[in-house]
Design a protein around this motif. Structure first.
Motif, mmCIF file in Angstrom:
data_model
loop_
_atom_site.group_PDB
_atom_site.id
_atom_site.type_symbol
_atom_site.label_atom_id
_atom_site.label_comp_id
_atom_site.label_asym_id
_atom_site.label_seq_id
_atom_site.Cartn_x
_atom_site.Cartn_y
_atom_site.Cartn_z
ATOM 1 N N ARG A 88 -6.182 2.762 -20.553
ATOM 2 C CA ARG A 88 -6.882 1.551 -20.087
ATOM 3 C C ARG A 88 -6.046 0.342 -19.677
ATOM 4 O O ARG A 88 -6.422 -0.691 -20.010
ATOM 5 N N ARG A 89 -4.913 0.766 -19.157
ATOM 6 C CA ARG A 89 -3.852 -0.416 -18.769
ATOM 7 C C ARG A 89 -3.609 -0.010 -17.270
ATOM 8 O O ARG A 89 -2.432 -0.725 -16.678
ATOM 9 N N GLY A 90 -4.391 0.714 -16.640
ATOM 10 C CA GLY A 90 -4.033 0.775 -15.079
ATOM 11 C C GLY A 90 -3.261 1.780 -14.676
ATOM 12 O O GLY A 90 -2.866 2.117 -13.468
ATOM 13 N N VAL A 91 -2.709 2.637 -15.699
ATOM 14 C CA VAL A 91 -1.518 3.713 -15.235
ATOM 15 C C VAL A 91 -2.461 4.871 -14.581
ATOM 16 O O VAL A 91 -1.781 5.180 -13.456
ATOM 17 N N GLY A 92 -3.481 5.427 -14.899
ATOM 18 C CA GLY A 92 -4.258 6.315 -14.374
ATOM 19 C C GLY A 92 -4.526 5.896 -12.803
ATOM 20 O O GLY A 92 -4.341 6.871 -12.019
ATOM 21 N N ARG A 93 -4.978 4.756 -12.789
ATOM 22 C CA ARG A 93 -5.325 4.282 -11.374
ATOM 23 C C ARG A 93 -4.285 4.526 -10.468
ATOM 24 O O ARG A 93 -4.380 4.669 -9.465
ATOM 25 N N ARG A 94 -3.140 3.865 -10.995
ATOM 26 C CA ARG A 94 -1.673 3.687 -10.191
ATOM 27 C C ARG A 94 -1.373 5.152 -9.948
ATOM 28 O O ARG A 94 -0.951 5.355 -8.571
ATOM 29 N N LEU A 95 -1.335 5.961 -10.797
ATOM 30 C CA LEU A 95 -0.921 7.574 -10.290
ATOM 31 C C LEU A 95 -1.796 7.852 -9.494
ATOM 32 O O LEU A 95 -1.345 8.641 -8.527
ATOM 33 N N MET A 96 -3.231 7.922 -9.472
ATOM 34 C CA MET A 96 -3.981 8.221 -8.552
ATOM 35 C C MET A 96 -3.954 7.744 -7.119
ATOM 36 O O MET A 96 -3.802 8.434 -6.193
ATOM 37 N N HIS A 97 -3.672 6.503 -6.967
ATOM 38 C CA HIS A 97 -3.291 5.801 -5.744
ATOM 39 C C HIS A 97 -2.106 6.412 -5.196
ATOM 40 O O HIS A 97 -2.039 6.595 -3.939
ATOM 41 N N HIS A 98 -1.134 6.686 -5.860
ATOM 42 C CA HIS A 98 0.224 7.290 -5.583
ATOM 43 C C HIS A 98 0.043 8.576 -4.878
ATOM 44 O O HIS A 98 0.489 8.768 -3.811
ATOM 45 N N ILE A 99 -0.688 9.377 -5.676
ATOM 46 C CA ILE A 99 -0.991 10.623 -4.911
ATOM 47 C C ILE A 99 -1.692 10.440 -3.626
ATOM 48 O O ILE A 99 -1.397 11.287 -2.765
ATOM 49 N N GLY A 104 -1.402 11.426 2.329
ATOM 50 C CA GLY A 104 -1.867 11.076 3.785
ATOM 51 C C GLY A 104 -3.156 11.407 3.979
ATOM 52 O O GLY A 104 -4.261 11.102 3.493
ATOM 53 N N THR A 105 -3.443 12.092 5.238
ATOM 54 C CA THR A 105 -4.580 12.473 5.787
ATOM 55 C C THR A 105 -4.986 13.930 5.150
ATOM 56 O O THR A 105 -6.182 14.291 5.685
ATOM 57 N N THR A 106 -4.469 14.383 4.265
ATOM 58 C CA THR A 106 -5.025 15.803 3.742
ATOM 59 C C THR A 106 -5.926 15.609 2.798
ATOM 60 O O THR A 106 -6.101 14.762 1.687
ATOM 61 N N PRO A 107 -7.123 16.209 3.151
ATOM 62 C CA PRO A 107 -8.311 16.206 2.101
ATOM 63 C C PRO A 107 -7.939 16.516 0.818
ATOM 64 O O PRO A 107 -7.090 17.502 0.502
ATOM 65 N N TYR A 267 -12.064 14.055 -1.500
ATOM 66 C CA TYR A 267 -11.729 12.629 -0.850
ATOM 67 C C TYR A 267 -11.463 13.042 0.639
ATOM 68 O O TYR A 267 -10.632 14.041 0.881
ATOM 69 N N GLY A 268 -11.857 12.374 1.733
ATOM 70 C CA GLY A 268 -11.486 12.677 3.146
ATOM 71 C C GLY A 268 -12.156 13.939 3.479
ATOM 72 O O GLY A 268 -11.547 14.334 4.671
ATOM 73 N N ILE A 269 -13.205 14.560 2.898
ATOM 74 C CA ILE A 269 -13.820 15.551 3.546
ATOM 75 C C ILE A 269 -15.149 15.776 2.931
ATOM 76 O O ILE A 269 -15.476 15.479 1.882
ATOM 77 N N GLY A 270 -16.284 15.923 3.533
ATOM 78 C CA GLY A 270 -17.614 15.972 3.205
ATOM 79 C C GLY A 270 -17.682 16.956 2.233
ATOM 80 O O GLY A 270 -18.769 16.620 1.164
#
Length: 288
Positions: A88-99, A104-107, A267-270
């Motif tokens: 609950r300190r934003g670590v998981g969010r940062r890691l996911m945003h990094h991935i 890139g455009t890979t689904p 993400y990036g694909i239906g």
């Protein structure tokens, strides 16, 4: 000198040398250590983590890429974990945003627990399916499926890879070729000399996980599960696509019970590529 915030620490690649630290992180969050699975994922996929200055890992995850080397057409994200002391300190969010940024455009796809789903939705993942985890001792009862199955041989690997690509919708050769060493059982169903389904059972703590489970129809899927159960003394566990209602009802009639539900998100694909009607269970929810 102040200790940097865990959300500001560098993200690095993980290797097999980090296996114990990854297992420790699982244990820290109340999960089984799953060292066998971690070893497989860190070899077949790419791990990412954040080191804790006090030792161990702040967070970790694994990305498994499918498709042509160097230009994947699908990435599966799994084992996203943040140590309790840094939650609950934003670590998981940062890691996911990094991935997401790195891919890139890979689904992308992942299986989300109810706890993790809000974070993934915030990042832009959409729920496109659901899987039900079932677990228990398989008890043979009633009429048995009339589909021939047998232990896979080295000569079957090419046919298994071709069937897997057809059903999964992308090439998973690096993952599938590791199955014979990773799984304790690998069985195929065949008709007229042609492979119509395959399934593996691999050890995970006190269970055997059934996955992948790919079959041309429900009867073939039943036969593969039943044949795997005959050759194990452990309880079975698997994650079945909830659209396969007949198979779910059948495994429950034979001793398995519902344990949990996970949302399949993309993400990036239906929706996921391939043929879901023949895709009954993933190898592991961490890798699709």
């Amino acid at each position: 000198m102040s200790t940097p915030s865990p959300a500001a620490l560098p993200i690095r690649r993980l290797t097999l040398r980090d296996l114990t630290a990854c297992a420790d992180l699982s244990e820290n969050r109340g999960w089984p250590r799953e060292e066998h699975k971690w070893g497989f994922l860190l070899t077949a996929g790419t791990g990412y983590g954040i080191d804790d200055p006090d030792g161990g890992l702040v967070a970790a995850c694994v990305v498994t890429e499918y498709g042509p080397h160097g230009r994947p057409d699908l990435g599966a994200i799994g084992m996203v974990l943040v140590a309790e002391r840094h939650a609950r300190r934003g670590v998981g969010r940062r890691l996911m945003h990094h991935i997401v940024s790195m891919m890139g455009t890979t689904p992308l796809t992942l299986h989300a627990t109810p706890y993790g789903r809000p974070l993934y939705e915030e990042i832009g993942f959409k729920v496109t399916g659901r899987a039900q985890m079932v677990r228990g001792r398989f008890t043979p009862a009633g009429p048995q499926p009339h589909v021939h199955t047998r232990a896979a041989t080295a000569d079957d690997l090419g046919g298994i890879i071709r069937l897997d690509e057809e059903v999964f919708g992308t090439d998973r050769t690096p993952l599938i070729t590791r199955l014979p060493a990773f799984a304790e059982q690998l069985r195929v169903a065949e008709d007229g000399g042609r492979i119509t389904g395959y399934a593996a059972a691999w050890p995970n703590m006190d269970t055997h996980v059934v996955g992948p489970l790919i079959a041309r129809d429900t009867e073939t899927a039943k036969a593969l599960v039943a044949s795997l159960a005959v050759h194990t003394g452990r309880p079975l566990r698997t994650d079945i696509d909830v659209r396969h209602e007949e198979l779910l009802a059948w495994v429950k009639e034979h001793g398995l019970e519902s344990v949990a539900f996970n949302d399949v998100m993309t993400y990036g694909i239906g929706e996921l590529p391939g043929d879901w009607t023949r895709r009954f269970a993933p190898l592991t929810v961490a890798a699709g």
